[in-house]
Structures are given as C-alpha cells and as structure tokens.
Design a protein around this motif. Structure first.
Motif, mmCIF file in Angstrom:
data_model
loop_
_atom_site.group_PDB
_atom_site.id
_atom_site.type_symbol
_atom_site.label_atom_id
_atom_site.label_comp_id
_atom_site.label_asym_id
_atom_site.label_seq_id
_atom_site.Cartn_x
_atom_site.Cartn_y
_atom_site.Cartn_z
ATOM 1 N N ALA A 1 7.667 17.822 -7.712
ATOM 2 C CA ALA A 1 6.701 16.781 -8.124
ATOM 3 C C ALA A 1 6.208 17.287 -9.842
ATOM 4 O O ALA A 1 6.113 18.381 -9.752
ATOM 5 N N ARG A 2 5.951 16.328 -10.046
ATOM 6 C CA ARG A 2 5.411 16.265 -11.444
ATOM 7 C C ARG A 2 3.828 16.660 -11.619
ATOM 8 O O ARG A 2 3.135 15.915 -10.739
ATOM 9 N N ARG A 3 3.331 17.362 -12.087
ATOM 10 C CA ARG A 3 1.930 17.599 -12.084
ATOM 11 C C ARG A 3 0.962 16.593 -12.748
ATOM 12 O O ARG A 3 1.967 16.220 -14.178
ATOM 13 N N ASN A 4 -0.243 16.246 -12.542
ATOM 14 C CA ASN A 4 -0.797 15.416 -13.434
ATOM 15 C C ASN A 4 -1.949 16.232 -14.064
ATOM 16 O O ASN A 4 -2.938 16.128 -13.944
ATOM 17 N N THR A 5 -1.559 16.919 -15.116
ATOM 18 C CA THR A 5 -2.347 17.762 -16.140
ATOM 19 C C THR A 5 -2.021 16.952 -17.472
ATOM 20 O O THR A 5 -1.271 16.712 -17.977
ATOM 21 N N ARG A 6 -3.330 17.331 -18.126
ATOM 22 C CA ARG A 6 -3.434 16.769 -19.572
ATOM 23 C C ARG A 6 -3.087 18.042 -20.717
ATOM 24 O O ARG A 6 -3.387 19.140 -20.098
ATOM 25 N N HIS B 1 -15.025 15.364 -29.423
ATOM 26 C CA HIS B 1 -15.587 14.275 -28.656
ATOM 27 C C HIS B 1 -14.322 14.055 -27.661
ATOM 28 O O HIS B 1 -13.398 13.280 -28.087
ATOM 29 N N PRO B 2 -14.421 14.659 -26.533
ATOM 30 C CA PRO B 2 -13.217 14.338 -25.524
ATOM 31 C C PRO B 2 -13.316 12.862 -24.906
ATOM 32 O O PRO B 2 -14.280 12.428 -24.576
ATOM 33 N N TYR B 3 -12.331 12.029 -24.633
ATOM 34 C CA TYR B 3 -12.071 10.991 -23.955
ATOM 35 C C TYR B 3 -11.236 11.022 -22.977
ATOM 36 O O TYR B 3 -9.984 11.422 -23.179
ATOM 37 N N PRO B 4 -11.524 10.384 -21.798
ATOM 38 C CA PRO B 4 -10.353 10.602 -20.539
ATOM 39 C C PRO B 4 -9.038 9.720 -20.805
ATOM 40 O O PRO B 4 -8.085 10.134 -20.345
ATOM 41 N N SER C 1 -6.644 10.417 -27.231
ATOM 42 C CA SER C 1 -6.858 11.539 -27.885
ATOM 43 C C SER C 1 -8.148 12.087 -28.157
ATOM 44 O O SER C 1 -9.064 11.117 -28.473
ATOM 45 N N PRO C 2 -8.523 13.538 -28.017
ATOM 46 C CA PRO C 2 -10.243 13.811 -28.409
ATOM 47 C C PRO C 2 -10.114 13.569 -30.053
ATOM 48 O O PRO C 2 -9.333 13.422 -30.626
ATOM 49 N N VAL C 3 -11.566 13.402 -30.278
ATOM 50 C CA VAL C 3 -11.580 13.174 -31.572
ATOM 51 C C VAL C 3 -12.597 14.277 -32.177
ATOM 52 O O VAL C 3 -13.394 14.884 -31.544
ATOM 53 N N LEU C 4 -12.133 15.153 -33.224
ATOM 54 C CA LEU C 4 -12.954 16.251 -33.978
ATOM 55 C C LEU C 4 -13.732 15.510 -34.954
ATOM 56 O O LEU C 4 -13.334 15.213 -35.931
ATOM 57 N N GLY C 5 -15.149 16.040 -34.876
ATOM 58 C CA GLY C 5 -15.965 15.519 -35.984
ATOM 59 C C GLY C 5 -16.599 16.623 -36.670
ATOM 60 O O GLY C 5 -16.957 17.791 -36.400
ATOM 61 N N LEU C 6 -16.284 16.500 -38.123
ATOM 62 C CA LEU C 6 -16.820 17.644 -39.009
ATOM 63 C C LEU C 6 -17.992 17.093 -40.071
ATOM 64 O O LEU C 6 -17.865 16.051 -40.388
#
Length: 47
Positions: A2-7, A25-28, A31-36
């Motif tokens: 079985a294939r795992r369902n992980t990010r 800033h993670p989004y489900p 891809s996440p956004v990195l703010g500086l």
C-alpha cells in the motif's frame, strides 16, 4: 504494498537579527509559503 498518504517535509534554518520576522504559512492543498520581513522589506518565498 500500500502507498502511504504522507506529505514531504523539509527544514529551513534562518539566523536573523533583531527586528526580523520569519514565518511559515502551511496550506493543506499546496506548497507552504515562507514569509520574511526585514525592516521595511518583505519577501514571500513560494516553491
């Protein structure tokens, strides 16, 4: 088998001085956004 369902995961380390702000800033569903923010300069990093 079985294939795992992980990010995928990653780690970013930033050394910043006083007055700097770094946020992840993670989004489900994307891809996440990195703010500086360094003084009057703000940058968003998107992969």
């Amino acid at each position: 088998m079985a294939r795992r369902n992980t990010r995928p995961a990653s780690t970013i380390n930033l050394k910043v001085g006083q007055g700097a702000d770094v946020r992840n800033h993670p989004y489900p569903q994307r891809s996440p956004v990195l703010g500086l923010a360094f003084g009057g300069t703000q940058v968003l990093v998107i992969t």
